[in-house]
Design a protein around this motif. Structure first.
Motif, PDB file in Angstrom:
ATOM      1  N   MET A 272      10.718  -2.940  -9.014  1.00  0.00           N
ATOM      2  CA  MET A 272      11.383  -2.535  -7.785  1.00  0.00           C
ATOM      3  C   MET A 272      10.681  -1.309  -7.219  1.00  0.00           C
ATOM      4  O   MET A 272      10.419  -0.346  -7.941  1.00  0.00           O
ATOM      5  CB  MET A 272      12.857  -2.215  -8.059  1.00  0.00           C
ATOM      6  N   VAL A 273      10.362  -1.367  -5.923  1.00  0.00           N
ATOM      7  CA  VAL A 273       9.654  -0.278  -5.256  1.00  0.00           C
ATOM      8  C   VAL A 273      10.458   0.139  -4.031  1.00  0.00           C
ATOM      9  O   VAL A 273      10.850  -0.719  -3.217  1.00  0.00           O
ATOM     10  CB  VAL A 273       8.238  -0.724  -4.814  1.00  0.00           C
ATOM     11  N   ALA A 274      10.694   1.425  -3.883  1.00  0.00           N
ATOM     12  CA  ALA A 274      11.417   1.936  -2.717  1.00  0.00           C
ATOM     13  C   ALA A 274      10.560   1.775  -1.464  1.00  0.00           C
ATOM     14  O   ALA A 274       9.370   2.076  -1.475  1.00  0.00           O
ATOM     15  CB  ALA A 274      11.787   3.395  -2.929  1.00  0.00           C
ATOM     16  N   ASN A 275      11.169   1.317  -0.398  1.00  0.00           N
ATOM     17  CA  ASN A 275      10.441   1.112   0.846  1.00  0.00           C
ATOM     18  C   ASN A 275       9.922   2.428   1.423  1.00  0.00           C
ATOM     19  O   ASN A 275       8.924   2.439   2.136  1.00  0.00           O
ATOM     20  CB  ASN A 275      11.334   0.405   1.875  1.00  0.00           C
TER      21      ASN A 275
ATOM     22  N   VAL B 206       6.316   3.030   0.653  1.00  0.00           N
ATOM     23  CA  VAL B 206       5.325   2.063   1.144  1.00  0.00           C
ATOM     24  C   VAL B 206       4.819   2.492   2.521  1.00  0.00           C
ATOM     25  O   VAL B 206       5.613   2.780   3.422  1.00  0.00           O
ATOM     26  CB  VAL B 206       5.932   0.647   1.219  1.00  0.00           C
ATOM     27  N   GLN B 207       3.486   2.505   2.660  1.00  0.00           N
ATOM     28  CA  GLN B 207       2.892   2.865   3.942  1.00  0.00           C
ATOM     29  C   GLN B 207       2.689   1.630   4.822  1.00  0.00           C
ATOM     30  O   GLN B 207       2.980   1.633   5.996  1.00  0.00           O
ATOM     31  CB  GLN B 207       1.557   3.579   3.717  1.00  0.00           C
TER      32      GLN B 207
ATOM     33  N   ALA C  98      15.964  -5.140   4.290  1.00  0.00           N
ATOM     34  CA  ALA C  98      16.378  -5.726   5.564  1.00  0.00           C
ATOM     35  C   ALA C  98      15.804  -4.947   6.739  1.00  0.00           C
ATOM     36  O   ALA C  98      15.583  -5.500   7.803  1.00  0.00           O
ATOM     37  CB  ALA C  98      17.895  -5.768   5.659  1.00  0.00           C
ATOM     38  N   GLU C  99      15.544  -3.678   6.548  1.00  0.00           N
ATOM     39  CA  GLU C  99      15.023  -2.816   7.606  1.00  0.00           C
ATOM     40  C   GLU C  99      13.741  -2.151   7.132  1.00  0.00           C
ATOM     41  O   GLU C  99      13.566  -1.896   5.942  1.00  0.00           O
ATOM     42  CB  GLU C  99      16.043  -1.728   7.961  1.00  0.00           C
ATOM     43  N   PRO C 100      12.825  -1.821   8.050  1.00  0.00           N
ATOM     44  CA  PRO C 100      11.568  -1.195   7.639  1.00  0.00           C
ATOM     45  C   PRO C 100      11.719   0.259   7.204  1.00  0.00           C
ATOM     46  O   PRO C 100      10.795   0.822   6.626  1.00  0.00           O
ATOM     47  CB  PRO C 100      10.686  -1.297   8.890  1.00  0.00           C
ATOM     48  N   GLU C 101      12.868   0.870   7.446  1.00  0.00           N
ATOM     49  CA  GLU C 101      13.023   2.296   7.127  1.00  0.00           C
ATOM     50  C   GLU C 101      13.548   2.568   5.728  1.00  0.00           C
ATOM     51  O   GLU C 101      13.314   3.635   5.178  1.00  0.00           O
ATOM     52  CB  GLU C 101      13.975   2.979   8.127  1.00  0.00           C
ATOM     53  N   ASN C 102      14.312   1.642   5.144  1.00  0.00           N
ATOM     54  CA  ASN C 102      14.945   1.938   3.850  1.00  0.00           C
ATOM     55  C   ASN C 102      15.027   0.673   3.010  1.00  0.00           C
ATOM     56  O   ASN C 102      14.509  -0.360   3.394  1.00  0.00           O
ATOM     57  CB  ASN C 102      16.344   2.542   4.070  1.00  0.00           C
TER      58      ASN C 102
ATOM     59  N   ASN D 290       0.864  -1.172   0.000  1.00  0.00           N
ATOM     60  CA  ASN D 290       0.000   0.000   0.000  1.00  0.00           C
ATOM     61  C   ASN D 290       0.901   1.221   0.000  1.00  0.00           C
ATOM     62  O   ASN D 290       1.560   1.510   1.003  1.00  0.00           O
ATOM     63  CB  ASN D 290      -0.913  -0.014   1.226  1.00  0.00           C
ATOM     64  N   LEU D 291       0.941   1.906  -1.137  1.00  0.00           N
ATOM     65  CA  LEU D 291       1.851   3.026  -1.293  1.00  0.00           C
ATOM     66  C   LEU D 291       1.265   4.287  -0.661  1.00  0.00           C
ATOM     67  O   LEU D 291       0.054   4.428  -0.491  1.00  0.00           O
ATOM     68  CB  LEU D 291       2.153   3.253  -2.772  1.00  0.00           C
ATOM     69  N   LYS D 292       2.141   5.204  -0.321  1.00  0.00           N
ATOM     70  CA  LYS D 292       1.728   6.440   0.350  1.00  0.00           C
ATOM     71  C   LYS D 292       0.823   7.297  -0.522  1.00  0.00           C
ATOM     72  O   LYS D 292       0.032   8.084  -0.007  1.00  0.00           O
ATOM     73  CB  LYS D 292       2.957   7.233   0.783  1.00  0.00           C
ATOM     74  N   ASP D 293       0.927   7.150  -1.852  1.00  0.00           N
ATOM     75  CA  ASP D 293       0.077   7.948  -2.741  1.00  0.00           C
ATOM     76  C   ASP D 293      -1.277   7.285  -3.007  1.00  0.00           C
ATOM     77  O   ASP D 293      -2.048   7.736  -3.841  1.00  0.00           O
ATOM     78  CB  ASP D 293       0.796   8.239  -4.064  1.00  0.00           C
ATOM     79  N   GLY D 294      -1.585   6.178  -2.301  1.00  0.00           N
ATOM     80  CA  GLY D 294      -2.884   5.532  -2.425  1.00  0.00           C
ATOM     81  C   GLY D 294      -2.921   4.346  -3.375  1.00  0.00           C
ATOM     82  O   GLY D 294      -3.896   3.589  -3.377  1.00  0.00           O
ATOM     83  N   ARG D 295      -1.886   4.156  -4.199  1.00  0.00           N
ATOM     84  CA  ARG D 295      -1.867   3.013  -5.113  1.00  0.00           C
ATOM     85  C   ARG D 295      -1.558   1.737  -4.343  1.00  0.00           C
ATOM     86  O   ARG D 295      -0.964   1.777  -3.274  1.00  0.00           O
ATOM     87  CB  ARG D 295      -0.829   3.232  -6.217  1.00  0.00           C
TER      88      ARG D 295
END
Length: 200
Positions: free
Chosen positions: A181-184, A187-188, A151-155, A135-140
């Protein structure tokens, strides 16, 4: 100066197996490196364990030597055993950590509720056979199988296999795209789907 180096070299040689074991572990394991002091303590513990095992092997070899000689037990033989055991120990610890085996046993007997890796990594390892929805931050919303995850939830990045955009109630596969490939950071939250059987 030569006197200090002469005294320090045997100490470093004695500690080398423990440091080698921890280096192998942190190269392979999906674990955060602790502070330097903690790494030194871990290396000392590994060194003591390896030295104990080498001493046992030496005792068994000398005992068995009464009937059949395998050669003289020298410092080179002991060093070779130490380094081999260090690599085996590092590989074994990385395997146990990656597969959560020791913590799984500890959870069963009620010693802990934790996993060998953080909750983030544990969720992806535990549900590796399931598809997910990002679930992406822009709603998609993007559905697919996580081929790789941060490996980490931040990056980091998700590598999604069979990416499919979800628009309303409709699923729109990305024709001609095998991986996305999607940058973390985009992602919300992540949804884990019911197991469906991963496509080949």
């Amino acid at each position: 100066m030569e006197d200090v180096a002469g005294k320090l070299l045997p100490v470093l040689q004695a500690l080398l197996p423990g440091f080698l074991a921890t280096v192998v572990f942190y190269w392979l394991a999906d674990a955060k490196k602790p502070a330097q002091f903690e790494q030194v303590i871990q290396a000392l513990i590994c060194t003591a364990s390896i030295k104990f095992i080498v001493d046992v092997i030496a005792g068994v070899a000398l005992w068995a030597g009464q009937w059949h000689s395998f050669g003289a037990w020298t410092t080179n033989v002991a060093t070779t055993w130490s380094l081999a055991l260090a690599i085996i120990l590092g590989l074994s610890l990385a395997y146990l950590s990656q597969h959560d085996l020791l913590y799984k046993l500890a959870r069963r007997v009620g010693l802990t509720s934790r996993a060998s890796v953080g909750e983030w990594r544990f969720a992806f390892l535990r549900f590796s056979d399931r598809g997910i929805v990002l679930n992406l931050k822009d709603g998609r919303r993007l559905m697919g199988y996580p081929y790789a995850w941060p490996a980490e939830p931040e990056n980091g990045h998700f590598v999604m296999q069979y990416p499919t955009w979800i628009v309303g109630e409709d699923a729109k596969p990305q024709d001609g795209v095998s991986f996305l490939m999607v940058a973390n950071t985009d992602v919300q939250w992540v949804e884990f789907l019911e197991p469906q059987g991963k496509p080949k």
